[in-house]
Each structure stands twice: as C-alpha cells, then as structure tokens.
Design a protein around this motif. Structure first.
Motif, short mmCIF file in Angstrom:
data_model
loop_
_atom_site.label_atom_id
_atom_site.label_comp_id
_atom_site.label_asym_id
_atom_site.label_seq_id
_atom_site.Cartn_x
_atom_site.Cartn_y
_atom_site.Cartn_z
N ALA A 295 30.04 35.42 48.25
CA ALA A 295 30.11 36.08 49.56
C ALA A 295 28.91 37.15 49.43
O ALA A 295 28.15 37.34 50.42
CB ALA A 295 31.36 37.08 49.88
N PHE A 296 28.44 37.76 48.24
CA PHE A 296 27.36 38.63 48.10
C PHE A 296 26.25 37.90 48.27
O PHE A 296 25.19 38.38 48.96
CB PHE A 296 27.47 39.10 46.67
N ILE A 297 25.87 36.79 47.60
CA ILE A 297 24.45 36.24 47.75
C ILE A 297 24.18 35.60 49.26
O ILE A 297 23.09 35.42 49.50
CB ILE A 297 24.31 35.20 46.50
N VAL A 298 25.50 35.00 49.73
CA VAL A 298 25.02 34.40 51.08
C VAL A 298 24.91 35.42 52.11
O VAL A 298 23.93 35.55 53.00
CB VAL A 298 26.48 33.55 51.33
N THR A 299 25.52 36.49 51.97
CA THR A 299 25.31 37.72 52.95
C THR A 299 23.97 38.25 52.93
O THR A 299 23.24 38.45 53.79
CB THR A 299 26.55 38.62 52.56
N MET B 61 18.64 38.85 54.87
CA MET B 61 17.17 38.90 54.64
C MET B 61 16.40 37.74 55.57
O MET B 61 15.42 38.14 56.10
CB MET B 61 16.87 38.40 53.37
N MET B 62 17.00 36.67 55.83
CA MET B 62 16.38 35.91 57.00
C MET B 62 16.52 36.25 58.21
O MET B 62 15.42 36.24 58.87
CB MET B 62 17.12 34.54 56.61
N LEU B 63 17.50 36.94 58.78
CA LEU B 63 17.63 37.65 60.05
C LEU B 63 16.54 38.49 60.33
O LEU B 63 15.87 38.87 61.49
CB LEU B 63 19.04 37.86 60.28
N MET B 64 16.31 39.54 59.52
CA MET B 64 15.76 40.69 59.26
C MET B 64 14.39 40.34 58.99
O MET B 64 13.27 40.85 59.34
CB MET B 64 16.19 41.74 58.53
N GLY B 65 14.19 39.21 58.44
CA GLY B 65 12.77 38.83 58.26
C GLY B 65 12.06 39.56 56.83
O GLY B 65 10.68 39.92 56.63
N SER B 66 13.19 39.95 56.06
CA SER B 66 12.56 40.76 54.86
C SER B 66 12.50 39.97 53.52
O SER B 66 13.46 39.31 53.38
CB SER B 66 13.57 41.94 54.60
N LEU C 34 15.98 27.95 63.29
CA LEU C 34 16.95 29.22 62.63
C LEU C 34 18.61 28.95 62.54
O LEU C 34 18.97 29.00 61.38
CB LEU C 34 16.91 30.35 63.52
N PRO C 35 19.16 28.06 63.39
CA PRO C 35 20.58 28.01 63.23
C PRO C 35 20.75 27.03 61.94
O PRO C 35 21.38 27.22 61.09
CB PRO C 35 21.03 27.29 64.48
N VAL C 36 19.88 25.97 62.23
CA VAL C 36 19.95 24.99 60.78
C VAL C 36 19.52 25.54 59.72
O VAL C 36 20.02 25.46 58.47
CB VAL C 36 18.91 23.84 61.33
N ARG C 37 18.41 26.45 59.64
CA ARG C 37 18.15 27.02 58.37
C ARG C 37 19.29 28.16 57.86
O ARG C 37 19.40 28.11 56.59
CB ARG C 37 16.90 27.95 58.68
#
Length: 277
Positions: A185-189, A194-199, A79-82
């Motif tokens: 900033a918008f696309i990175v956030t 989405m990755m952290l929430m699994g959405s 996860l950190p590397v991703r």
C-alpha cells in the motif's frame, strides 16, 4: 520494458541490432533474479529455465519495439493504463523482495545482511545492473551507477528488503501478510501520487538530508587548523589622497617649496648680514 524504450539509444539499437536489444530487455526484466543468483552462488541462467516467462517477455519486447504505428506503446503511455501498469509493477516488486529474503533465509537463518542484500538485488536488479545493460547497447556511463545516485525504486526496494529481513529474523512484531499489505500500500500510493503530480522527488529526501547533515557532513574548517599570519594593514586611500592634496597646496604659482638645507642657509645668511650692519 517501457522504461527501456525511453532510455538513450534504445530505438537505434532496436533497428541496428535486434539481438542486442532483446538481450538488453531480458536483462532489464530478469536482472533481479540473475543478480540474486550470483550473490547466492547459483546459476545466473536459472531464471531463463522458465520458458513461459521468457516467451511472454519476448512477446512484450516485440510488441513494444516493432508493433506497427507503435500502437502498443501509445496505448501503454495513456494515463489510466500507466496507473494500472504501475500498480501491478509495484505489487510484483513486493513479491520479488519477499522472495529474495525468503531465499536467503533458507541458507542463512540469522544472516540479516545477507537477506537484505539478496532481497534488494532481486527487487531492484534491473536498476543495479543498469551499467551492464547499457554496455550491451554500446553505452558506457559509469556516473549513472545506482550506488552513486540511487533512484526512488532502488531506495524503496532497499527499505522493503530491510523490513522483510527484520521480520524474518523476528525483530519486527508483524506477520508476513500484514507487512506485505502495509508495504504494498505504501509503495503503490507513493508511486501513483508521484505520477499524478508529475513529481520525481523522493519522499525520503528530507530524512536523507537530516541524517546526512547529522552523521556524514564534515566541517568546512578543522578546529586545529593553524591560523594564517595577519597581513599588514594597507594605508587608507582617503589619508593618502589628503596628504597628496596638502603637498600640492604647498606650492605657489607652480614653484616648489625650498628644501630644509636651503632654508638653513638662508637663515645663516640673514644672521651674518645683521652682524655686519
């Protein structure tokens, strides 16, 4: 490259035909530059002129597919590397979109739609060329066309191409550096969220649904459509059963009631017998 590894049939192709796997990977890496070159009537092989980028992409392709024990792939799926790789990819997407818009603005200064098309192709060329890339791997799925069902990266790239094109034409009162910072900033956030929430749902889904219902939804029936003729009313089953019950009750000891003609004959016979008496 990691996304290509997760595609259907990628591992089988890497073992059966390494050349086809390498060519498919290069299309995935340089698809945006190839597609934008085709749109601008330039040589599609121009991105391959940079030997350093091609060698670096080839090295990553070999480590991802053929590293012993899949060490590189296992490290990249942490996860950190991703998260770090995802942030770097989104920053690269910003510069690709801006590069495509700038490339088109040199030839077509007022061509907003040309800028949007070239910027979109350069930023999301890997997804837009996914059908051709699948064909190289021996898979043909036309229903997965990005124009029929766009993914989140393709949508956000189209949004960036639109914003940068408007800024280049002077319709957006922002400096290029400011727009690059806000868009990145918008696309990175959003991607990290989405990755952290699994959405996997797009944040543009409510806006897309509202615009579709407002502008493109058709009514189920046309107001000028003629009405179908009214059907005849069927008899009520309760009344039918009641009438049948009355008919059944008119019999005594199982013998049917006399008919109308028989009743008239009996009445005439009784009258004639009275006269005779």
């Amino acid at each position: 490259m990691l996304l290509l590894l997760m595609c259907t049939g990628a591992l089988e192709v890497s073992q059966r035909s390494p050349l086809a796997c390498w060519f498919s990977s290069m299309l995935y890496c340089f698809g945006g530059a190839v597609l934008s070159g085709i749109i601008m009537a330039e040589a599609p092989v121009a991105p391959l002129a940079n030997s350093t980028n091609v060698l670096l992409a080839t090295l990553m392709w070999y480590l991802v597919f053929y590293c012993p024990l899949d060490a590189v792939y296992c490290c990249a799926t942490m996860l950190p590397v991703r998260l770090v790789l995802t942030g770097m990819k989104e920053v690269t997407r910003t510069w690709k979109v801006l590069g495509g818009v700038t490339q088109a603005s040199r030839k077509y200064k007022d061509g907003v739609f040309v800028m949007i098309a070239v910027g979109w192709a350069k930023g999301a060329g890997g997804g837009l060329m996914s059908n051709f890339e699948q064909l190289v791997r021996g898979i043909w799925k036309p229903e997965t066309n990005e124009l029929l069902k766009m993914s989140y990266p393709t949508k956000v790239t189209l949004l960036g191409a639109l914003l940068f094109s408007l800024q280049q034409c002077g319709y957006l009162p922002l400096q290029t550096a400011q727009l690059v910072l806000l868009y990145t900033a918008f696309i990175v956030t959003n991607k990290v969220r989405m990755m952290l929430m699994g959405s996997s749902s797009s944040p543009f889904a409510p806006i897309e649904s509202a615009f579709h219902k407002l502008l493109f939804a058709r009514p189920l029936t046309s107001p000028t459509q003629p009405r179908s003729p009214a059907r005849p009313r069927l008899a009520d089953p309760a009344h039918v059963s009641e009438a049948a019950g009355k008919g059944a009750s008119g019999t005594s000891n199982g013998s049917p009631l006399p008919s109308a003609s028989e009743a008239a004959k009996d009445h005439r016979g009784s009258e004639s017998s009275k006269k005779t008496n």
